[in-house]
Design an enzyme around this catalytic site. Sequence first.
Site, PDB file in Angstrom:
ATOM      1  N   ASP A   2      -7.042  10.664 -12.392  1.00  0.00           N
ATOM      2  CA  ASP A   2      -7.763   9.810 -13.128  1.00  0.00           C
ATOM      3  C   ASP A   2      -7.331   9.539 -14.556  1.00  0.00           C
ATOM      4  O   ASP A   2      -6.596  10.275 -15.053  1.00  0.00           O
ATOM      5  CB  ASP A   2      -9.104  10.474 -13.295  1.00  0.00           C
ATOM      6  CG  ASP A   2     -10.251   9.444 -13.538  1.00  0.00           C
ATOM      7  OD1 ASP A   2     -10.098   8.206 -13.352  1.00  0.00           O
ATOM      8  OD2 ASP A   2     -11.310   9.631 -14.429  1.00  0.00           O
ATOM      9  N   HIS A  19      -1.650   1.809 -12.615  1.00  0.00           N
ATOM     10  CA  HIS A  19      -1.803   2.566 -10.882  1.00  0.00           C
ATOM     11  C   HIS A  19      -0.106   2.779 -10.820  1.00  0.00           C
ATOM     12  O   HIS A  19       0.213   3.755  -9.923  1.00  0.00           O
ATOM     13  CB  HIS A  19      -2.515   1.745 -10.177  1.00  0.00           C
ATOM     14  CG  HIS A  19      -4.024   1.652 -10.309  1.00  0.00           C
ATOM     15  ND1 HIS A  19      -4.802   2.724 -10.597  1.00  0.00           N
ATOM     16  CD2 HIS A  19      -4.685   0.822 -10.387  1.00  0.00           C
ATOM     17  CE1 HIS A  19      -5.985   2.473 -10.681  1.00  0.00           C
ATOM     18  NE2 HIS A  19      -6.019   0.880 -10.525  1.00  0.00           N
ATOM     19  N   LEU A 113       6.011  22.216   1.370  1.00  0.00           N
ATOM     20  CA  LEU A 113       4.801  21.540   0.717  1.00  0.00           C
ATOM     21  C   LEU A 113       3.949  20.982   1.793  1.00  0.00           C
ATOM     22  O   LEU A 113       4.423  19.979   2.321  1.00  0.00           O
ATOM     23  CB  LEU A 113       4.869  21.109  -0.530  1.00  0.00           C
ATOM     24  CG  LEU A 113       3.694  20.551  -1.253  1.00  0.00           C
ATOM     25  CD1 LEU A 113       2.976  21.490  -1.988  1.00  0.00           C
ATOM     26  CD2 LEU A 113       4.184  19.592  -2.332  1.00  0.00           C
TER      27      LEU A 113
HETATM   28  C1  IPE Z   1      -7.565   6.601 -11.011  1.00  0.00           C
HETATM   29  O1  IPE Z   1      -7.576   5.953 -12.156  1.00  0.00           O
HETATM   30  C2  IPE Z   1      -6.900   5.903 -10.113  1.00  0.00           C
HETATM   31  C3  IPE Z   1      -7.860   5.487  -8.752  1.00  0.00           C
HETATM   32  C4  IPE Z   1      -9.276   6.038  -8.616  1.00  0.00           C
HETATM   33  C5  IPE Z   1      -7.403   4.766  -7.708  1.00  0.00           C
HETATM   34  P1  IPE Z   1      -8.602   4.917 -12.622  1.00  0.00           P
HETATM   35  O2  IPE Z   1      -8.167   3.536 -11.980  1.00  0.00           O
HETATM   36  O3  IPE Z   1     -10.022   5.523 -12.360  1.00  0.00           O
HETATM   37  O4  IPE Z   1      -8.510   4.898 -14.184  1.00  0.00           O
HETATM   38  P2  IPE Z   1      -9.457   4.836 -15.168  1.00  0.00           P
HETATM   39  O5  IPE Z   1     -10.564   6.156 -15.060  1.00  0.00           O
HETATM   40  O6  IPE Z   1     -10.145   3.531 -15.236  1.00  0.00           O
HETATM   41  O7  IPE Z   1      -8.927   5.121 -16.509  1.00  0.00           O
HETATM   42 MG    MG Z   2     -11.400   6.826 -13.265  1.00  0.00          MG
END
Ligand code: IPE
Ligand code: MG
Length: 227
Positions: A2, A19, A113
Amino acid sequence: MDGNGRWAKQQGKARHAGHRAGVETVRSVIEVCGQHGVKVLTLFAFSSENWQRPKTEVKMLMELFFTALNREIKRMHKRNVRLRIIGDISAFSDKLQQLIRESENITAANDGLLLQVAANYGGRWDITQAARKLAGRVESNELHPDQITESELAQCLSCADVPDPDLFIRTGGEKRISNFLLWQCAYTELYFCETLWPDFSKDDLLAAFQDYAGRQRRFGRTAEQMQ
Ligand code: IPE
Ligand code: MG
């Protein structure tokens, strides 16, 4: 995993950039886990609820899943990683489903793994699909309702052949499970760290291992019983 969006915002970039940066972290975490004798790593990549994000972000995540898998699978295979996707992949494009199947097949005989990627996964979905399987067996008189035990249900879950997780790590500062492996995490040690996923380093991971090493796992017993 996250914090990709917040990381991007900090950098003055679009969420997409977060991402993409997150994929680099995935690569390094797989590597460190392999080096430290972790047997199973399960990454929560996309939840059943993530479809509710803006269309453009969902589309981007699907494309990223495809390109990252396509690019990384050879490297993983070389590192003796066995890949498995858990979740309802029927919702993905045919092209992505095909790539997932191929990637799983290529690495199926690897004994390093086990990397499980949870995609369109939800703990509630998992328990529900297990219940559906059991109901089918009851309907066909293979099973009597009295025979539905915890272990019978557990065998219908996504990672039935894998031990329950020892350690759960959530990056990005939020302290919740967000519908991850709900059944399987009953006695898992929870670890929350503030680092945003794209910044999650080898040292952050080792700090989590270190913290875990200091926990006493009792599984409902008393401390005295564990000595
Ligand atoms: C996690 O990062 C990635 C996915 C859920 C695909 P986020 O996209 O939730 O990042 P924040 O929480 O908005 O910072
Ligand atoms: Mg998030």
